[in-house]
Scaffold this motif. Sequence first.
Motif, short mmCIF file in Angstrom:
data_model
loop_
_atom_site.label_atom_id
_atom_site.label_comp_id
_atom_site.label_asym_id
_atom_site.label_seq_id
_atom_site.Cartn_x
_atom_site.Cartn_y
_atom_site.Cartn_z
N GLY A 142 45.16 27.63 30.19
CA GLY A 142 46.21 28.23 30.48
C GLY A 142 47.64 28.15 29.48
N ARG A 148 40.54 32.90 35.34
CA ARG A 148 40.75 34.20 34.59
C ARG A 148 39.48 33.90 33.39
N ALA A 153 43.76 29.01 38.61
CA ALA A 153 43.94 30.36 38.19
C ALA A 153 43.58 30.44 36.83
N ALA A 154 43.92 29.71 35.75
CA ALA A 154 43.42 29.77 34.50
C ALA A 154 41.93 29.78 34.41
N ASN A 208 43.37 35.63 44.62
CA ASN A 208 44.26 34.37 45.37
C ASN A 208 43.49 33.47 46.03
N PRO A 231 37.57 40.68 39.73
CA PRO A 231 38.15 39.35 39.34
C PRO A 231 38.55 38.49 40.41
N HIS A 232 38.61 37.03 40.23
CA HIS A 232 38.92 36.25 41.18
C HIS A 232 40.32 36.42 41.81
N TYR A 246 36.63 33.21 33.49
CA TYR A 246 35.21 34.09 33.88
C TYR A 246 35.45 35.36 34.39
N ASP A 247 36.63 35.78 34.51
CA ASP A 247 36.90 37.38 35.45
C ASP A 247 36.37 38.65 34.23
#
Length: 284
Positions: free
Chosen positions: A182, A136, A132-133, A148, A145-146, A138-139
Amino acid sequence: MSSEDQLSYRRRKIGGALRRYRDERGLTQEAAARLVERSPASLSAYENGHRAIRPRDLRQILDHYGITDERERALLLDLAAQGRKPGWWRDFDVPKGPFIVDFVSLEGDASRIRSFESMAIPGLLQTPAYIAAVFRAYDPLRSEPHGNKAVEFRLMRQRILEKSSLHVSWIIAEAALRMLVGSPSVMKEQLTRLVEIADQSRHSLRVMPLCAGAHPGMDGSFSILDVGSEAPVQVVATHSLTRSWLVDEPSKIAEYDKVHGELMSRSLSKMDSRNRIKEIASEL
């Protein structure tokens, strides 16, 4: 476009072989189509990788062309069979380009994977929080955004590590272990995961220490996949910001194989790698 339509690597590999056999026999596509009892349009679609071919049909074409080399036949027939298997990713609701579908499919059928990672923890070893980090980061460059589902997709890939027939050898640059992705708690959890993997005898995890200095892996990360077990096809996957691609020319694969061997020789031993990871985790 369906996921099956996107499984282009195997189709291109088979198509290239069929086109080469036809050229070696000095046949036009029309003459070859009569020989193999297919329409010119069907043969063209096979040769150009636009249509998947059933193993039964491929076997008949190989017979008509007089291809008797058992290893070559087994390799192509295995590719044809693999390409028709339903993939878990087919109905997964995340954006999937042709490369990722090809790569995940080949990865899932691999008997051996050798990878080098210069700046990140390998995807097959990433924890949910680490994934997830990374997403984020690259979002800001993405229109959306990516979510879940993207994290779940990467975690699904990791199920191949449960296969007893698979052996994976990872070399991770120490810089990737020390980069704070992260938060300290995210990294501590991630490094703990790596220690668990290092304790497994079936797979190999090695650390390229910072003190190794300049090395031939500085051009970037890569993975060498042996796809299949009977007559494995070797493919190298490389990635960049705007492009990812698969390399299967024997001479180029030999170069990657040589580089991986050199990187392995400069890496810490399995035990020293485990201890280095624990040391870095203790600093967080």
